[in-house]
Motif scaffolding. Sequence first.
Motif, PDB file in Angstrom:
ATOM      1  N   LYS A  38      -9.845  -7.522  -1.767  1.00 32.80           N
ATOM      2  CA  LYS A  38     -10.096  -8.117  -0.532  1.00 32.80           C
ATOM      3  C   LYS A  38      -8.648  -7.743   0.606  1.00 32.80           C
ATOM      4  CE  LYS A  38     -13.720 -11.470  -1.219  1.00 32.80           C
ATOM      5  NZ  LYS A  38     -14.137 -13.022  -1.240  1.00 32.80           N
ATOM      6  N   THR A  39      -7.805  -8.178   0.060  1.00 33.67           N
ATOM      7  CA  THR A  39      -6.500  -7.938   0.717  1.00 33.67           C
ATOM      8  C   THR A  39      -6.262  -6.249   1.091  1.00 33.67           C
ATOM      9  OG1 THR A  39      -5.397  -9.675  -0.853  1.00 33.67           O
ATOM     10  CG2 THR A  39      -4.074  -8.170   0.626  1.00 33.67           C
ATOM     11  N   LEU A  40      -6.550  -5.692   0.060  1.00 32.53           N
ATOM     12  CA  LEU A  40      -6.265  -4.160   0.396  1.00 32.53           C
ATOM     13  C   LEU A  40      -7.235  -3.693   1.399  1.00 32.53           C
ATOM     14  CD1 LEU A  40      -5.833  -2.486  -3.061  1.00 32.53           C
ATOM     15  CD2 LEU A  40      -4.023  -2.666  -1.359  1.00 32.53           C
ATOM     16  N   PHE A  41      -8.557  -4.274   1.239  1.00 33.09           N
ATOM     17  CA  PHE A  41      -9.719  -3.818   2.271  1.00 33.09           C
ATOM     18  C   PHE A  41      -9.331  -4.121   3.588  1.00 33.09           C
ATOM     19  CE2 PHE A  41     -13.273  -3.623   4.785  1.00 33.09           C
ATOM     20  CZ  PHE A  41     -13.723  -2.377   4.480  1.00 33.09           C
ATOM     21  N   ALA A  42      -8.943  -5.431   3.772  1.00 34.54           N
ATOM     22  CA  ALA A  42      -8.693  -6.121   4.898  1.00 34.54           C
ATOM     23  C   ALA A  42      -7.233  -5.041   5.712  1.00 34.54           C
ATOM     24  CB  ALA A  42      -8.218  -7.265   4.966  1.00 34.54           C
ATOM     25  N   ALA A  43      -6.461  -4.702   4.830  1.00 37.31           N
ATOM     26  CA  ALA A  43      -5.415  -4.158   5.337  1.00 37.31           C
ATOM     27  C   ALA A  43      -5.762  -2.675   5.780  1.00 37.31           C
ATOM     28  CB  ALA A  43      -4.315  -4.101   4.383  1.00 37.31           C
ATOM     29  N   ALA A  44      -6.533  -2.121   4.896  1.00 32.00           N
ATOM     30  CA  ALA A  44      -7.165  -0.693   5.429  1.00 32.00           C
ATOM     31  C   ALA A  44      -7.881  -0.651   6.230  1.00 32.00           C
ATOM     32  CB  ALA A  44      -7.756  -0.029   3.890  1.00 32.00           C
ATOM     33  N   ASP A  45      -8.770  -1.657   6.688  1.00 36.53           N
ATOM     34  CA  ASP A  45      -9.790  -1.742   7.652  1.00 36.53           C
ATOM     35  C   ASP A  45      -9.139  -2.046   9.050  1.00 36.53           C
ATOM     36  OD1 ASP A  45     -12.394  -1.435   8.296  1.00 36.53           O
ATOM     37  OD2 ASP A  45     -12.524  -3.701   9.052  1.00 36.53           O
ATOM     38  N   LYS A  46      -7.968  -2.778   8.722  1.00 36.80           N
ATOM     39  CA  LYS A  46      -7.118  -2.922   9.945  1.00 36.80           C
ATOM     40  C   LYS A  46      -6.605  -1.388  10.814  1.00 36.80           C
ATOM     41  CE  LYS A  46      -3.630  -6.321  11.707  1.00 36.80           C
ATOM     42  NZ  LYS A  46      -2.557  -7.024  11.378  1.00 36.80           N
ATOM     43  N   MET A  47      -6.287  -0.853   9.906  1.00 42.27           N
ATOM     44  CA  MET A  47      -5.664   0.814  10.162  1.00 42.27           C
ATOM     45  C   MET A  47      -6.532   1.455  10.842  1.00 42.27           C
ATOM     46  SD  MET A  47      -3.399   1.741   6.856  1.00 42.27           S
ATOM     47  CE  MET A  47      -2.688   0.516   6.114  1.00 42.27           C
ATOM     48  N   ARG A  48      -8.045   1.302  10.631  1.00 43.87           N
ATOM     49  CA  ARG A  48      -9.294   2.165  11.153  1.00 43.87           C
ATOM     50  C   ARG A  48      -9.114   2.196  12.587  1.00 43.87           C
ATOM     51  NH1 ARG A  48     -14.400   0.961  12.437  1.00 43.87           N
ATOM     52  NH2 ARG A  48     -14.144  -1.123  11.491  1.00 43.87           N
ATOM     53  N   GLY A  49      -8.696   1.040  13.401  1.00 43.93           N
ATOM     54  CA  GLY A  49      -8.742   1.062  14.784  1.00 43.93           C
ATOM     55  C   GLY A  49     -10.496   1.139  15.273  1.00 43.93           C
ATOM     56  N   GLY A  63      -0.339   5.409   6.788  1.00 44.28           N
ATOM     57  CA  GLY A  63      -0.303   4.066   6.310  1.00 44.28           C
ATOM     58  C   GLY A  63      -1.165   3.744   5.323  1.00 44.28           C
ATOM     59  N   LEU A  64      -2.325   4.474   4.982  1.00 44.95           N
ATOM     60  CA  LEU A  64      -2.840   4.393   3.851  1.00 44.95           C
ATOM     61  C   LEU A  64      -2.036   4.712   2.526  1.00 44.95           C
ATOM     62  CD1 LEU A  64      -6.550   5.488   5.193  1.00 44.95           C
ATOM     63  CD2 LEU A  64      -5.742   3.434   4.230  1.00 44.95           C
ATOM     64  N   ILE A  65      -1.425   5.778   2.519  1.00 48.89           N
ATOM     65  CA  ILE A  65      -0.659   6.352   1.311  1.00 48.89           C
ATOM     66  C   ILE A  65       0.446   5.530   1.253  1.00 48.89           C
ATOM     67  CG2 ILE A  65       1.163   8.035   0.747  1.00 48.89           C
ATOM     68  CD1 ILE A  65      -0.279  10.008   1.919  1.00 48.89           C
ATOM     69  N   ASP A  66       1.108   4.780   2.036  1.00 50.68           N
ATOM     70  CA  ASP A  66       1.912   3.460   1.852  1.00 50.68           C
ATOM     71  C   ASP A  66       1.180   2.365   1.075  1.00 50.68           C
ATOM     72  OD1 ASP A  66       4.016   5.027   2.832  1.00 50.68           O
ATOM     73  OD2 ASP A  66       3.976   3.974   4.683  1.00 50.68           O
ATOM     74  N   LEU A  67      -0.013   2.053   1.845  1.00 54.04           N
ATOM     75  CA  LEU A  67      -0.484   0.799   1.104  1.00 54.04           C
ATOM     76  C   LEU A  67      -1.011   1.082  -0.248  1.00 54.04           C
ATOM     77  CD1 LEU A  67      -2.338  -1.914   2.058  1.00 54.04           C
ATOM     78  CD2 LEU A  67      -4.251  -0.516   2.515  1.00 54.04           C
ATOM     79  N   PHE A  68      -1.485   2.474  -0.550  1.00 56.30           N
ATOM     80  CA  PHE A  68      -2.163   2.477  -1.895  1.00 56.30           C
ATOM     81  C   PHE A  68      -0.869   2.585  -2.864  1.00 56.30           C
ATOM     82  CE2 PHE A  68      -6.147   4.117  -0.039  1.00 56.30           C
ATOM     83  CZ  PHE A  68      -6.699   2.960   0.088  1.00 56.30           C
ATOM     84  N   SER A  69       0.312   3.007  -2.432  1.00 53.67           N
ATOM     85  CA  SER A  69       1.444   3.114  -3.075  1.00 53.67           C
ATOM     86  C   SER A  69       1.848   1.628  -3.471  1.00 53.67           C
ATOM     87  CB  SER A  69       2.708   3.923  -2.474  1.00 53.67           C
ATOM     88  OG  SER A  69       2.156   5.170  -2.043  1.00 53.67           O
ATOM     89  N   ASN A  70       1.701   0.720  -2.691  1.00 55.93           N
ATOM     90  CA  ASN A  70       2.111  -0.591  -3.273  1.00 55.93           C
ATOM     91  C   ASN A  70       1.256  -1.279  -4.050  1.00 55.93           C
ATOM     92  OD1 ASN A  70       4.566  -0.275  -1.701  1.00 55.93           O
ATOM     93  ND2 ASN A  70       3.052  -0.737   0.179  1.00 55.93           N
TER      94      ASN A  70
END
Length: 506
Positions: free
Chosen positions: A5-16, A125-132
């Motif tokens: 859920k945390t990752l999806f929330a962060a990824a979805d925020k980038m979607r704009g 942003g997604l590469i950074d997110l998934f790298s973490n």
Amino acid sequence: MTIEKTLFAAADKMRGSMDPGEYKHVALGLLFLRYIGVAFQRKYDELLPEGETVAEDVDEYLAEGIFWVPEAARWSMLAANAKDKGIGVKVDNAMRAIEADNEQLKGALPKVFGREALDPAIVTGLIDLFSNIEFDGTPKDFDLIGRIYEYFISEFASSEGKRGGDFHTPKPVVELIVQMIEPVKGRLYEPCHGSGSFMVQSEHFLAAHKYRRADLAIYGQERNHTTYGLARMNLAIRGIMARLEWNAEGTLLRDAFPDEKFDFVMANPPFNISDWSGDILAEDRRWTFGMPPVGNANFAWMQHIYDKLGSTGVAGVVMANGSMSSMSSGEGDIRRAMVEGEAVDAMIALPGQLFYGTQIPACIWILAKDKSNGVAKDAKLRDRRGEVLFIDARKMGALVPGSRKQKELSRDEIARIATAYHAWRGEPDAGAYVDEPGFCKAASMEEIAKHNYVLTPGRYVGAGAAEEDDEPFDEKFDRLTAELRAQFAEGRRLEKEIETRLEELT
């Protein structure tokens, strides 16, 4: 909150403002790249002490079912260049390079990252997110990525609303069908496989019941090419080997497995499709129970699925509720022929609001090739000829937390439905079957004929027992009457108040 859920929330925020239908290919494509990057790097690090030549030997990876990742496509390389303005083109090239070196992924990976319309900041942003994503270096890490991928698919399907239902079946519905038909040994087929959710859930079922994955061969077909790619990535992340086929004509017009029979079929075909080329297929041999109407493919799907079953095969098919009662264009005659031909094993009425973006009620048809036999988890089933089991689950389900539109079935509810079916068909570990008013009923052919072969479970199971309470009738009547009068009085007061205020305005 879970990591999914945390990752999806962060990824979805980038979607704009990007459409979720487009964005899912960006996010899921990079998540897949992250997965094969982790798998590759672990093997690389294991081989490196033997020398760089060994670590760069393609065969060392392919021998263990690990995708070979060329240097320019490695996650570490992409992560190091994540802030480069040309990162989208680099990711597209990485996808092409991986496909070129791994035949089983050819044509499956998205190449949408270098498009002018896609802001490179989203890719960064997604590469950074998934790298973490934190891994602990064990095989459980791959289960974690699988769960994240599955969660992302489900959330994107929900975001897309009705279109999401075209490629992904809600998890509780998938779990219910898998638990009911128990695919543990033999050949499993999904004629319109979408994201591959039935296949993934079947793998979960095998693991939970300690059956061998190698004992279940998986086949599938899909008409939408991008969805076909999505399913291939979904299965690859889970390490599931399957034979998936794609063609633009679709399963009904061009069956990818015309000579194959299967032990298990699971499907959620598109409801009420009118442009299925029914006029071209008028004389097709699959229509054992009657020619499906040209304007609706529901009974074409069910007869195609029945035709694919082997001698002890069983199928679970999600259908629109109309399929249980429609009399138009010969559908009533086909349904009657299916019942009289002993093709229908069980019917389940589902609660509304289970599906993405639509409140359309649906049902599940359980079909069996030969109700006189069958095997489930190594146990022989009883002869069910002359009966159909009806289960009314319409009162089950609860709203998904945070949603005002979508419901889900609980694990207990799924188990209750599956156990009733297992007990009725004679599985030794399910206990004795008993009709339960308001929930389940084993109806005879005579009873079904009295209902003119309408298969709506509510007609057979009757009303459930009323809930008991300790309040005497006279007291309850007086209390409810008083409450009703009070509400009437309040309604009259509000009406007067509104009229008064309207007069003040004029």
